[in-house]
Design a protein around this motif. Structure first.
Motif, PDB file in Angstrom:
ATOM      1  N   ARG A 136      21.094 -71.984 -19.725  1.00 49.82           N
ATOM      2  CA  ARG A 136      21.369 -72.125 -18.290  1.00 49.82           C
ATOM      3  C   ARG A 136      22.852 -71.959 -18.008  1.00 49.82           C
ATOM      4  O   ARG A 136      23.695 -72.242 -18.860  1.00 49.82           O
ATOM      5  CB  ARG A 136      20.881 -73.494 -17.806  1.00 49.82           C
ATOM      6  CG  ARG A 136      19.373 -73.656 -17.919  1.00 49.82           C
ATOM      7  CD  ARG A 136      18.867 -74.958 -17.323  1.00 49.82           C
ATOM      8  NE  ARG A 136      17.409 -75.025 -17.488  1.00 49.82           N
ATOM      9  CZ  ARG A 136      16.757 -75.939 -18.191  1.00 49.82           C
ATOM     10  NH1 ARG A 136      17.440 -76.912 -18.790  1.00 49.82           N
ATOM     11  NH2 ARG A 136      15.452 -75.909 -18.297  1.00 49.82           N
ATOM     12  N   HIS A 144      20.564 -79.864 -13.615  1.00 53.01           N
ATOM     13  CA  HIS A 144      19.469 -80.367 -14.450  1.00 53.01           C
ATOM     14  C   HIS A 144      19.778 -81.774 -14.965  1.00 53.01           C
ATOM     15  O   HIS A 144      18.915 -82.661 -14.935  1.00 53.01           O
ATOM     16  CB  HIS A 144      19.228 -79.414 -15.613  1.00 53.01           C
ATOM     17  CG  HIS A 144      18.014 -79.744 -16.421  1.00 53.01           C
ATOM     18  ND1 HIS A 144      18.009 -80.723 -17.394  1.00 53.01           N
ATOM     19  CD2 HIS A 144      16.756 -79.242 -16.383  1.00 53.01           C
ATOM     20  CE1 HIS A 144      16.799 -80.794 -17.928  1.00 53.01           C
ATOM     21  NE2 HIS A 144      16.023 -79.918 -17.340  1.00 53.01           N
ATOM     22  N   ARG A 210      15.176 -76.910  -8.248  1.00 56.43           N
ATOM     23  CA  ARG A 210      15.014 -75.467  -8.472  1.00 56.43           C
ATOM     24  C   ARG A 210      16.253 -74.882  -9.133  1.00 56.43           C
ATOM     25  O   ARG A 210      16.152 -74.108 -10.094  1.00 56.43           O
ATOM     26  CB  ARG A 210      14.745 -74.748  -7.143  1.00 56.43           C
ATOM     27  CG  ARG A 210      14.408 -73.269  -7.307  1.00 56.43           C
ATOM     28  CD  ARG A 210      14.553 -72.511  -6.012  1.00 56.43           C
ATOM     29  NE  ARG A 210      15.958 -72.460  -5.565  1.00 56.43           N
ATOM     30  CZ  ARG A 210      16.850 -71.622  -6.081  1.00 56.43           C
ATOM     31  NH1 ARG A 210      16.547 -70.793  -7.059  1.00 56.43           N
ATOM     32  NH2 ARG A 210      18.099 -71.638  -5.619  1.00 56.43           N
ATOM     33  N   SER A 213      16.290 -75.793 -12.712  1.00 53.96           N
ATOM     34  CA  SER A 213      15.033 -75.517 -13.435  1.00 53.96           C
ATOM     35  C   SER A 213      14.465 -76.804 -14.033  1.00 53.96           C
ATOM     36  O   SER A 213      14.033 -76.832 -15.184  1.00 53.96           O
ATOM     37  CB  SER A 213      15.252 -74.469 -14.541  1.00 53.96           C
ATOM     38  OG  SER A 213      15.730 -73.264 -14.003  1.00 53.96           O
ATOM     39  N   GLN A 215      11.845 -79.550 -14.561  1.00 52.48           N
ATOM     40  CA  GLN A 215      10.435 -79.934 -14.523  1.00 52.48           C
ATOM     41  C   GLN A 215      10.296 -81.233 -15.314  1.00 52.48           C
ATOM     42  O   GLN A 215      10.479 -81.239 -16.535  1.00 52.48           O
ATOM     43  CB  GLN A 215       9.559 -78.839 -15.132  1.00 52.48           C
ATOM     44  CG  GLN A 215       9.640 -77.493 -14.413  1.00 52.48           C
ATOM     45  CD  GLN A 215       9.065 -77.558 -12.996  1.00 52.48           C
ATOM     46  OE1 GLN A 215       8.184 -78.373 -12.712  1.00 52.48           O
ATOM     47  NE2 GLN A 215       9.587 -76.722 -12.110  1.00 52.48           N
TER      48      GLN A 215
END
Length: 220
Positions: A136, A144, A210, A213, A215
């Protein structure tokens, strides 16, 4: 041992660990509690605060490789450990001998299963951190991390108290503190966060997820 029951351990098993011979250590974030290359015949459980595992490269540059929140622990291992242990903020940690811990776990298989699940969760977090630092970009790395810390600390989705210095964030995300400062300014300009001292307000939780990223299934 409320922190362990919040992590999913039954009160009966938590009491067994609490009755184990131990001492409660106040860890100061200004200096390592354990340096790399020392024997690690002990078990640690975080009661309050946040502690970290860290390693250094040949130039002495530090990388924080793991975090432990209340309810998390650092389990014993044979021989020396190649990582050090240092608090992120002032923390209280229960420290006991490996031999006492092993006897309790051997006598209660449910404890072994609990710590196996906890270890697997930490492995999943480590994989995610590897992707974060390896693939990233600088903005996504910080976004994140902020999302992960909000979830792991139990903060509300709209705001949290940032426990880290900019240098600590740099040591987690593999950047310089100057670049971390620039990323925070960019996140504010994009309207994703607002800072008020150490408080961070998430102005658009879905969007910062978003961008990073993020999750959260790897934290389950």
């Amino acid at each position: 041992m409320e922190s362990l029951t919040r992590a999913g351990l039954t009160p009966e098993l938590a009491h067994l660990l609490n009755d184990m011979p131990h001492r409660v250590v106040a860890m100061d974030p200004r200096r390592p509690y354990r340096d790399p290359g020392t024997l690690r015949d002990e078990v640690m459980f975080v009661q309050s605060g946040i502690i970290s595992k860290f390693k250094s490269d040949g130039m002495g540059r530090r990388q924080i490789v793991a975090l432990r929140f209340p309810g998390d622990g650092i389990l014993p291992r044979e021989g020396i450990a190649d990582y050090g242990v240092q608090a992120i903020v002032r923390s209280e940690v229960l420290v006991g001998a490996a031999a006492d811990f092993d006897r309790i776990v051997d006598a209660h298989p449910d404890l072994g299963r609990f710590f196996w699940r906890l270890t697997q969760r930490h492995v999943n977090i480590g994989y995610e951190w590897l992707v974060n630092c390896g693939r990233r970009d600088s903005t996504a790395r910080v976004a994140h991390l902020l999302c992960e810390i909000a979830v792991r600390s139990g903060a509300a989705r709209d705001r949290m108290i940032n426990p880290f210095t900019q240098q600590q964030i740099a040591d987690i995300t593999g950047q310089t503190s100057v670049n971390v400062n620039r990323v925070f300014a960019d996140l504010e300009r994009q309207g994703l966060i607002r800072r008020n001292g150490r408080e961070i307000e998430f102005r658009d939780w879905s969007e910062i997820r978003r961008v990073g990223s993020f999750q959260p299934t790897y934290l389950e």
